[in-house]
Design a protein around this motif. Structure first.
Motif, PDB file in Angstrom:
ATOM      1  N   GLY A  33       6.257 -17.801 -40.599  1.00 11.48           N
ATOM      2  CA  GLY A  33       4.722 -18.093 -40.446  1.00 11.48           C
ATOM      3  C   GLY A  33       4.551 -19.325 -39.582  1.00 11.48           C
ATOM      4  O   GLY A  33       5.269 -19.886 -39.226  1.00 11.48           O
ATOM      5  N   LEU A  34       3.411 -19.491 -39.566  1.00  9.36           N
ATOM      6  CA  LEU A  34       2.827 -20.641 -38.867  1.00  9.36           C
ATOM      7  C   LEU A  34       1.507 -21.437 -39.543  1.00  9.36           C
ATOM      8  O   LEU A  34       0.797 -20.524 -40.197  1.00  9.36           O
ATOM      9  N   ILE A 154      14.136 -22.422 -40.663  1.00 13.77           N
ATOM     10  CA  ILE A 154      13.977 -23.477 -39.635  1.00 13.77           C
ATOM     11  C   ILE A 154      12.308 -23.846 -39.508  1.00 13.77           C
ATOM     12  O   ILE A 154      11.494 -23.018 -39.521  1.00 13.77           O
ATOM     13  N   VAL A 155      12.176 -25.023 -39.571  1.00 14.79           N
ATOM     14  CA  VAL A 155      10.849 -25.447 -39.515  1.00 14.79           C
ATOM     15  C   VAL A 155      10.416 -26.280 -38.083  1.00 14.79           C
ATOM     16  O   VAL A 155      11.378 -27.030 -37.782  1.00 14.79           O
ATOM     17  N   VAL A 156       9.614 -25.738 -37.250  1.00 20.17           N
ATOM     18  CA  VAL A 156       9.423 -26.646 -35.967  1.00 20.17           C
ATOM     19  C   VAL A 156       7.853 -27.256 -36.031  1.00 20.17           C
ATOM     20  O   VAL A 156       6.900 -26.686 -36.089  1.00 20.17           O
ATOM     21  N   ASP A 157       8.130 -28.528 -36.133  1.00 16.12           N
ATOM     22  CA  ASP A 157       7.080 -29.500 -36.547  1.00 16.12           C
ATOM     23  C   ASP A 157       6.113 -29.768 -35.029  1.00 16.12           C
ATOM     24  O   ASP A 157       6.737 -29.949 -34.254  1.00 16.12           O
ATOM     25  N   GLU A 158       4.879 -29.797 -35.280  1.00 11.36           N
ATOM     26  CA  GLU A 158       3.952 -29.839 -34.159  1.00 11.36           C
ATOM     27  C   GLU A 158       4.609 -29.200 -32.880  1.00 11.36           C
ATOM     28  O   GLU A 158       4.763 -29.480 -31.716  1.00 11.36           O
ATOM     29  N   TRP A 159       4.400 -27.743 -33.292  1.00 13.86           N
ATOM     30  CA  TRP A 159       4.684 -26.642 -32.469  1.00 13.86           C
ATOM     31  C   TRP A 159       3.807 -26.749 -31.138  1.00 13.86           C
ATOM     32  O   TRP A 159       4.340 -26.520 -30.153  1.00 13.86           O
ATOM     33  N   LEU A 185      17.062 -15.133 -40.689  1.00 14.08           N
ATOM     34  CA  LEU A 185      16.506 -16.605 -40.833  1.00 14.08           C
ATOM     35  C   LEU A 185      15.042 -16.444 -41.129  1.00 14.08           C
ATOM     36  O   LEU A 185      14.296 -15.625 -40.386  1.00 14.08           O
ATOM     37  N   LYS A 186      14.419 -17.303 -41.855  1.00 14.14           N
ATOM     38  CA  LYS A 186      12.848 -17.505 -41.736  1.00 14.14           C
ATOM     39  C   LYS A 186      12.325 -18.845 -40.984  1.00 14.14           C
ATOM     40  O   LYS A 186      13.052 -19.665 -41.124  1.00 14.14           O
ATOM     41  N   ILE A 187      11.613 -18.565 -40.091  1.00 15.46           N
ATOM     42  CA  ILE A 187      11.211 -19.615 -39.276  1.00 15.46           C
ATOM     43  C   ILE A 187       9.628 -19.914 -39.535  1.00 15.46           C
ATOM     44  O   ILE A 187       8.742 -19.144 -39.627  1.00 15.46           O
ATOM     45  N   TRP A 188       9.347 -21.054 -39.519  1.00 18.54           N
ATOM     46  CA  TRP A 188       8.048 -21.942 -39.730  1.00 18.54           C
ATOM     47  C   TRP A 188       7.657 -22.657 -38.897  1.00 18.54           C
ATOM     48  O   TRP A 188       8.593 -23.611 -38.353  1.00 18.54           O
ATOM     49  N   LEU A 204       6.591 -18.397 -31.036  1.00 15.91           N
ATOM     50  CA  LEU A 204       7.612 -18.969 -32.000  1.00 15.91           C
ATOM     51  C   LEU A 204       8.292 -17.950 -32.567  1.00 15.91           C
ATOM     52  O   LEU A 204       9.462 -18.145 -32.867  1.00 15.91           O
ATOM     53  N   LEU A 205       7.667 -16.967 -33.210  1.00 17.65           N
ATOM     54  CA  LEU A 205       8.334 -15.876 -34.128  1.00 17.65           C
ATOM     55  C   LEU A 205       8.848 -14.703 -33.287  1.00 17.65           C
ATOM     56  O   LEU A 205       9.601 -14.169 -34.048  1.00 17.65           O
ATOM     57  N   GLY A 206       8.270 -14.615 -32.236  1.00 15.22           N
ATOM     58  CA  GLY A 206       8.891 -13.271 -31.525  1.00 15.22           C
ATOM     59  C   GLY A 206       7.808 -12.318 -31.461  1.00 15.22           C
ATOM     60  O   GLY A 206       6.883 -12.230 -32.230  1.00 15.22           O
TER      61      GLY A 206
END
Length: 815
Positions: A33-34, A154-159, A185-188, A204-206
């Motif tokens: 999620g975002l 995976i966490v992407v900060d300040e995306w 993989l869980k992406i946030w 970000l997530l596809g």
């Protein structure tokens, strides 16, 4: 409720917010999620406790974990800044320490030693906090697939910050590989509020993601106040007001605990710091400065002193924009236009960095006309107007670098990687032929470089493309990244005398024979040689004014909309804001001398002064767009009448100045501003080839065509430019369809000339009524633009006094 979070929140005496619980629930359900929440409300903990809960309570994961003889990497937290990485590390480490968890967290940034990196490879921590570049460096090492095989999060900060840059493309490509290594993989992502939040989530997530968008239903309280001068200047010029308000800024600083004073440029930060410390020596030791040109050591000291509440104020630039949590900061001062609503909100959020605290921000205009932006910013915030972040697409330079990264690491299987890359937003339109071109450039140099052994970089071994040369592999690892620095060009006479430095983005717009003002001189450009602009003195009375660092830092389209809306309030009889009430004398003077446009009108002024014949146009679209529009108008005018123009612009309008008279009427203005054939006229009227040649330097560096040098022995900029220029010429002559060459032109039109925004401006103007006036003297709207060109005609010592005399003449105070 998350049991680990429950214990920790209870110990702190806190209650979790609704968005934190929602995030924990989504993570427990295995969702990606975002997360979008205001600054200071605990976004980090919303994700971190979800990750910890998975590590300690997910049965499937625990079963797999028992088979491991050593720890495996469980979570990867990507941030755009080293300072932010350290901030996340401190916050998460504090949780592990307080709850006595055996969950090891480590940092990997440019500051991490080689020994620490090697240890992280053989004995990974459970969580690694790092930057996009460091992730690619891991991918460029042997065994990267095994290293990431057990990664769960995976966490992407300040995306939002990464997405609008090529560093965002680095993240997209890294995610495409990591998702292939571990499909579960869980992406946030963590993002501030932007105008295209759903698109940010999709990138970000596809494309076909099933992720959640968690939005905190919390409104951060914001107090915006404009600082007014004691007297209104009816004939303002850029920058004349800023320092005059220094005493009022210091009064604000004294009312609060700690204040951040934001400026838009490094030179402006230096000026403000020096003026404050000179006028108020009692601030010695309590006032600091922070910007990107300072050493890491100084910046880290300032950040630490801010954390500890030792500083009364820091004068800073965008270097302190991003989400580093300085709790003692309770006030922000913005010097001059913030140029964008999102940037203004981001900076405001640096103060009151605690739940339910009010963020206080004071807006300090640097000229009288800029006061109106106080009203515009309040309007934009009240109506939730905020900019979109435009993602890069088809960045083949980053793709070439990424393919080399995989080849240097475990090797790449071309058809497999093509399918992975095609799933990213940046490269969803890539064709098999284009991917084959990229591979050809790496394998044998492509269509035009195959004769040179240096460009035979990849070798096919057992179905995998690899880099066998250790020298090439090392060079590549030293070049990983997509951050490029701006290049300054040396201005020199033919004799070799050095006059100073000017930005290459300005010089690249000029053709040989063009005249510009610099260091109090009128100069004609003879040629551009590597990173030198060779000039000679000119006697022509017209010339172009250089655009300096920060001059290209133009107002956003959304702030332009808000400013035009504010101008529509000028004509209201009641309910006017304090800013518009304060500006009434200036608007009355403008109306008396020329005209005051409505929201659906475009004001054009033709004025004859002893300096020449001026055409002023006021689209209120921002300096960058005005520069382009002015050049198109000058080109179109030149096809109709034999006349040459100098160009000057600011955020509100632009000036075409001719030494000879020219005829103008409403019909001609309408023709000149027609939106049709704009692309052709930009190409013919602006030196796009030279702009693309300059843009190509950065593209060639990212793609690995030119090597930037070893640490401490960086290649000189002039050699970089010469090497990149050579490739540009080769591709122009022998490979005109080369992907990198096409990309250079696309980036010039999309980012430097902002063709899309120019087209929208022409389309909008075509529906407006043209108001053409012929004032006998300069008007309040015209004077700030005129002053932009005026200051470059004279030396530093006397332009201000000359401009002041001219202003007094306009006001009728002197003859």
């Amino acid at each position: 409720m998350n049991p680990i979070a429950e214990v920790w929140f209870f110990n702190q005496g806190w209650q979790p917010h609704g968005f934190q619980k929602e995030t924990w629930k989504a993570i427990a359900a295995g969702r990606s999620g975002l997360l979008n929440a205001p600054t200071g409300f605990g976004k980090t903990f919303a994700l971190w406790f979800g990750i910890l809960q998975h590590y300690y309570e997910d049965k499937h994961f625990r079963r797999r974990q028992k088979k491991f003889k050593t720890t495996k990497l469980h979570a990867l937290w990507i941030t755009p800044l080293r300072a932010l990485s350290k901030e996340i590390y401190k916050a998460t480490q504090a949780v592990s320490a307080e709850l006595e968890l055996d969950y090891r967290i480590e940092l990997r940034t440019g500051d991490t030693t080689t020994a620490q990196r090697q240890k992280q490879r053989t004995s990974p921590p459970q969580a690694l906090i790092t930057t996009p570049e460091s992730v690619h460096l891991i991918l460029a090492s042997k065994g990267a697939a095994d290293y990431f095989k057990h990664l769960e999060f995976i966490v992407v900060d300040e995306w939002h910050e990464l997405m609008g840059s090529k560093r965002g493309v680095l993240v997209e490509l890294a995610l495409s590989r990591l998702k292939a290594i571990n499909p579960k993989l869980k992406i946030w992502g963590v993002s501030a509020t932007i105008g295209n939040l759903e698109e940010a989530q999709k990138i970000l997530l596809g494309k076909d993601h099933k992720g959640v968008l968690v939005r905190a239903q919390i409104q951060k309280k914001l107090s915006i106040e404009t600082v007014f001068p004691d007297n209104l200047e009816r004939f303002p010029w850029a920058g004349h007001l800023g320092i005059k308000l220094l005493d009022k800024v210091v009064d604000i600083v004294n009312r609060y605990g700690t204040t951040l004073i934001f400026t838009n440029t490094r030179s402006q930060a230096e000026i403000w710091y020096q003026h404050i410390i000179t006028a108020y020596p009692e601030f010695a030791g309590l006032l600091a400065i922070h910007h990107g040109s300072l050493s890491d050591e100084i910046r880290q000291w300032v950040e630490q002193a801010l954390h500890e509440g030792k500083l009364k104020a820091v004068v800073c630039t965008s270097s302190l924009d991003l989400g580093v949590d300085f709790r003692p900061v309770d006030c922000v001062v913005q010097i001059g236009s913030p140029k964008g609503i999102a940037r203004f909100l981001q900076r405001a959020g640096r103060s009151g960095h605690r739940p339910y605290e009010t963020s206080h921000i004071y807006y300090v205009p640097t000229n009288s006309l800029e006061i109106i932006e106080g009203d515009s910013l309040k309007y934009a915030v009240a109506h939730h107007i905020v900019e979109q972040r435009i993602p890069y697409i088809r960045s083949f330079d980053v793709l070439l670098q990424y393919l080399m990264t995989l080849a240097v690491g475990d090797g790449l299987e071309a058809n497999v990687v093509f399918e992975e890359v095609k799933k990213t937003h940046c490269f969803e339109s890539i064709t098999e032929d284009e991917f084959a071109q990229c591979m050809a450039m790496l394998v044998h140099g492509g269509k035009s470089l195959s004769a040179y052994a240096d460009f035979h970089r990849l070798v096919l071994v057992d179905g995998l493309y690899k880099v066998e040369s250790r020298k090439l592999a090392m060079r590549h690892r030293l070049s990983v990244g997509a951050i490029v620095s701006d290049l300054m060009m040396r201005v020199k006479f033919m004799s070799g005398k050095y006059l100073g430095s000017i930005e290459e983005s300005f010089i690249s717009r000029l053709k040989a024979g063009d005249v510009f003002w610099f260091s109090g001189r009128q100069l004609e450009l003879i040629q551009v040689r590597n990173i030198e602009a060779i000039v000679k003195p000119s006697t022509r009375k017209t010339g172009v004014v250089p655009s300096w660092m920060g001059g290209r830092f133009s107002i956003s389209p959304d702030l332009g909309v808000a400013i035009r809306h504010s101008f529509s309030h000028i004509h209201k009889r009641s309910g006017k804001s304090d800013e518009i009430k304060f500006l009434q004398p200036l608007f009355k003077e403008q109306e008396k001398r020329s005209g005051l446009p409505q929201e659906d009108e475009l004001l054009v002024e033709y004025i004859h002064t002893r300096y020449g014949y001026h055409l002023f146009v006021y689209p209120f679209e921002g300096k960058l767009v005005h520069e382009g529009v002015a050049q198109v108008l000058a080109y179109r005018f030149g096809k109709i009448q034999p006349v040459t123009f100098s160009i000057a612009s600011n955020e509100y309008g632009f000036e075409l100045l001719s030494a000879t008279p020219f005829s103008i009427d409403q019909k001609l203005i309408t023709e000149l501003l027609a939106p049709s054939h704009l692309h052709q006229d930009i190409t013919a009227g602006i030196n796009v080839q030279e702009m693309a040649r300059r843009r190509f330097r950065d593209i060639a560096g990212i793609a690995g065509l030119v090597f930037q040098g070893y640490p401490g022995k960086q290649m000189k900029s002039k050699h970089l430019q010469a090497n990149a220029g050579l490739f540009f010429s080769v591709f122009e002559d022998y490979d005109p369809q080369n992907l990198l060459l096409r990309q250079a032109y696309d980036e010039v039109f999309d980012f430097q000339l902002e063709e899309g925004r120019m087209q929208r401006a022409f389309d909008r103007i075509s529906s407006h009524r043209i108001v053409l006036t012929f004032p006998d003297k300069l008007t309040p709207f015209a004077f700030p633009i005129f002053s932009e060109s005026f200051r470059e005609r004279y030396s530093n010592e006397d332009w201000q006094s000359r401009l002041e005399n001219l202003k007094l003449q306009l006001e009728g105070k002197i003859e």
